[in-house]
Design a protein around this motif. Structure first.
Motif, PDB file in Angstrom:
ATOM      1  N   PRO A   1       0.829  -1.217   0.000  1.00 45.64           N
ATOM      2  CA  PRO A   1       0.000   0.000   0.000  1.00 45.64           C
ATOM      3  C   PRO A   1       0.856   1.256   0.000  1.00 45.64           C
ATOM      4  O   PRO A   1       0.384   2.342  -0.359  1.00 45.64           O
ATOM      5  CB  PRO A   1      -0.805  -0.117   1.301  1.00 45.64           C
ATOM      6  CG  PRO A   1      -0.800  -1.573   1.609  1.00 45.64           C
ATOM      7  CD  PRO A   1       0.488  -2.113   1.104  1.00 45.64           C
ATOM      8  N   HIS A   2       2.144   1.129   0.382  1.00 44.97           N
ATOM      9  CA  HIS A   2       3.012   2.314   0.411  1.00 44.97           C
ATOM     10  C   HIS A   2       3.534   2.672  -0.974  1.00 44.97           C
ATOM     11  O   HIS A   2       3.538   3.832  -1.369  1.00 44.97           O
ATOM     12  CB  HIS A   2       4.187   2.085   1.364  1.00 44.97           C
ATOM     13  CG  HIS A   2       3.741   1.732   2.738  1.00 44.97           C
ATOM     14  ND1 HIS A   2       3.120   2.644   3.557  1.00 44.97           N
ATOM     15  CD2 HIS A   2       3.774   0.553   3.406  1.00 44.97           C
ATOM     16  CE1 HIS A   2       2.801   2.045   4.698  1.00 44.97           C
ATOM     17  NE2 HIS A   2       3.181   0.772   4.628  1.00 44.97           N
ATOM     18  N   ASN A   3       4.007   1.616  -1.750  1.00 42.67           N
ATOM     19  CA  ASN A   3       4.586   1.964  -3.056  1.00 42.67           C
ATOM     20  C   ASN A   3       3.595   1.825  -4.215  1.00 42.67           C
ATOM     21  O   ASN A   3       3.884   2.266  -5.319  1.00 42.67           O
ATOM     22  CB  ASN A   3       5.880   1.173  -3.329  1.00 42.67           C
ATOM     23  CG  ASN A   3       5.632  -0.323  -3.385  1.00 42.67           C
ATOM     24  OD1 ASN A   3       4.495  -0.774  -3.519  1.00 42.67           O
ATOM     25  ND2 ASN A   3       6.696  -1.116  -3.282  1.00 42.67           N
ATOM     26  N   ALA A   4       2.457   1.173  -3.983  1.00 45.34           N
ATOM     27  CA  ALA A   4       1.443   1.079  -5.055  1.00 45.34           C
ATOM     28  C   ALA A   4       0.055   1.283  -4.454  1.00 45.34           C
ATOM     29  O   ALA A   4      -0.803   0.395  -4.547  1.00 45.34           O
ATOM     30  CB  ALA A   4       1.556  -0.274  -5.752  1.00 45.34           C
ATOM     31  N   PRO A   5      -0.173   2.466  -3.827  1.00 42.77           N
ATOM     32  CA  PRO A   5      -1.451   2.665  -3.127  1.00 42.77           C
ATOM     33  C   PRO A   5      -2.653   2.560  -4.060  1.00 42.77           C
ATOM     34  O   PRO A   5      -3.708   2.061  -3.665  1.00 42.77           O
ATOM     35  CB  PRO A   5      -1.326   4.076  -2.533  1.00 42.77           C
ATOM     36  CG  PRO A   5      -0.204   4.725  -3.267  1.00 42.77           C
ATOM     37  CD  PRO A   5       0.676   3.654  -3.789  1.00 42.77           C
ATOM     38  N   VAL A   6      -2.463   2.974  -5.326  1.00 43.68           N
ATOM     39  CA  VAL A   6      -3.593   2.988  -6.273  1.00 43.68           C
ATOM     40  C   VAL A   6      -4.185   1.590  -6.414  1.00 43.68           C
ATOM     41  O   VAL A   6      -5.409   1.401  -6.367  1.00 43.68           O
ATOM     42  CB  VAL A   6      -3.120   3.511  -7.650  1.00 43.68           C
ATOM     43  CG1 VAL A   6      -4.278   3.622  -8.618  1.00 43.68           C
ATOM     44  CG2 VAL A   6      -2.422   4.836  -7.479  1.00 43.68           C
ATOM     45  N   LEU A   7      -3.280   0.605  -6.580  1.00 45.00           N
ATOM     46  CA  LEU A   7      -3.730  -0.778  -6.759  1.00 45.00           C
ATOM     47  C   LEU A   7      -4.608  -1.229  -5.604  1.00 45.00           C
ATOM     48  O   LEU A   7      -5.676  -1.813  -5.795  1.00 45.00           O
ATOM     49  CB  LEU A   7      -2.504  -1.710  -6.801  1.00 45.00           C
ATOM     50  CG  LEU A   7      -1.885  -2.002  -8.155  1.00 45.00           C
ATOM     51  CD1 LEU A   7      -0.713  -2.940  -7.994  1.00 45.00           C
ATOM     52  CD2 LEU A   7      -2.931  -2.610  -9.076  1.00 45.00           C
ATOM     53  N   PHE A   8      -4.150  -0.932  -4.400  1.00 42.89           N
ATOM     54  CA  PHE A   8      -4.853  -1.426  -3.210  1.00 42.89           C
ATOM     55  C   PHE A   8      -6.176  -0.683  -3.002  1.00 42.89           C
ATOM     56  O   PHE A   8      -7.174  -1.282  -2.641  1.00 42.89           O
ATOM     57  CB  PHE A   8      -3.946  -1.326  -1.984  1.00 42.89           C
ATOM     58  CG  PHE A   8      -2.822  -2.336  -2.044  1.00 42.89           C
ATOM     59  CD1 PHE A   8      -2.945  -3.576  -1.428  1.00 42.89           C
ATOM     60  CD2 PHE A   8      -1.660  -2.064  -2.740  1.00 42.89           C
ATOM     61  CE1 PHE A   8      -1.932  -4.516  -1.513  1.00 42.89           C
ATOM     62  CE2 PHE A   8      -0.632  -2.991  -2.831  1.00 42.89           C
ATOM     63  CZ  PHE A   8      -0.769  -4.221  -2.217  1.00 42.89           C
TER      64      PHE A   8
END
Ligand SMILES: CC(C)=CCC/C(C)=C/CC/C(C)=C/COP(=O)(O)O
Length: 293
Positions: free
Chosen positions: A280-287
């Protein structure tokens, strides 16, 4: 500036005719027949022998042989042969690697044929073919993709979702890399293979590397690193991967080297996934996107 080795090999062959008399074809130095190839390997270690051996190799080179006679046959009145073109000089000592690769390929084909005991119903182990095909489905891309998507939809913890999202990324990366390499290498499947596989992509007519082997190595490494399992289950995961790889050769789907490289590639793919771990820190959009569904 040319290297010393190049300047020696680049010299016109007739430029040092005095030293050629001791190494004419058939003489002990030449060794006759194909032995000069072996000598050429030794010459790389013997200082001063380079010039003689370069000349010998040149006179025996198939390219050279086609258009001219060996040095000993050439009389003093004949013009010396022209210097070898650059590409020939680069190719003077190809035989060791070439022979090693061809031998490996021959062993691979021979061993794969010998191990292909379930390649058909009438093969010596034809009765276990249905079991091998069941194993094949256990390592197929579709059940793994659908299973991961299903678990993702049911997961109610952030930690679980993170692991599953990365497993999905790993499976897609694997499909992409295997398709890319299969398309580049284009190695045909073994002749004794029956193309009766469960859902395939167009590149799956090629065999290098084995997609089942890459998935087996990738997924088992992933599971061992991210699931807390009792030792017997961990052993079972490793056994599943190994037997799945072996079954690819037994079914006649692959040669041994396809599976061996597949294991290596799958193992390395896990390292890539681990390095690019999505969170969630480096790909927040996905999550966030997944959470909204
Ligand atoms: C999303 C997407 C493109 C899914 C395709 C899943 C699929 C059909 C994968 C093919 C799996 C397969 C038959 C691989 C071949 O394995 P080998 O061990 O025979 O190389």
């Amino acid at each position: 500036m040319p290297s010393p080795r190049r300047s020696v090999e680049g010299r016109p062959l007739g430029a040092s005719a005095s030293s050629s008399s001791s190494s004419s074809p058939g003489s002990p130095a030449h060794g006759g027949g194909g032995r000069f190839e072996f000598q050429s390997l030794l010459s790389s270690r013997a200082p001063g022998a380079d010039l003689t051996c370069a000349r010998l190799r040149a006179s025996e080179s198939p390219v050279h042989r086609r258009g001219s006679f060996p040095l000993a046959a050439a009389g003093p009145s004949q013009a010396p042969p022209p210097p070898l073109p650059e590409e020939d000089r680069m190719d003077l000592n190809p035989s060791f690697l070439g022979i090693a690769l061809r031998s490996l390929l021959a062993i691979d084909l021979w061993l794969s044929k010998k191990l292909g005991v379930c390649a058909g119903e009438s093969s010596s182990w034809g009765s276990v073919r249905p079991l091998m095909k069941l194993l094949e489905i256990s390592g197929h891309g579709i059940p793994w993709l659908l299973g991961t998507l299903y678990c993702l939809s049911r997961s109610d913890s952030w930690a679980g979702r993170e692991v599953l999202m990365n497993l999905l990324f790993a499976l897609l990366l694997d499909l992409l890399l295997v398709a890319l390499i299969k398309g580049l290498v284009r190695r045909r499947r073994p002749a004794h293979n029956q193309m009766d596989m469960f859902v395939t992509l167009s590149v799956d007519k090629y065999s290098f590397p084995s997609g089942h082997a890459t998935r087996a190595a990738l997924v088992s490494r992933f599971i061992l690193n991210h699931l807390v399992l009792a030792i017997p289950l961990r052993v079972l995961v490793v056994l599943w991967a190994l037997v799945l790889g072996l079954s690819r050769v037994m079914l006649g789907r692959h040669n041994v080297t396809d599976v061996a490289f597949g294991f290596f590639l799958g193992y390395m793919q896990y390292s890539i996934v681990d390095y690019c771990w999505l969170s969630p820190h480096n790909a927040p959009v996905l999550f966030v996107l997944w959470n909204q569904q």
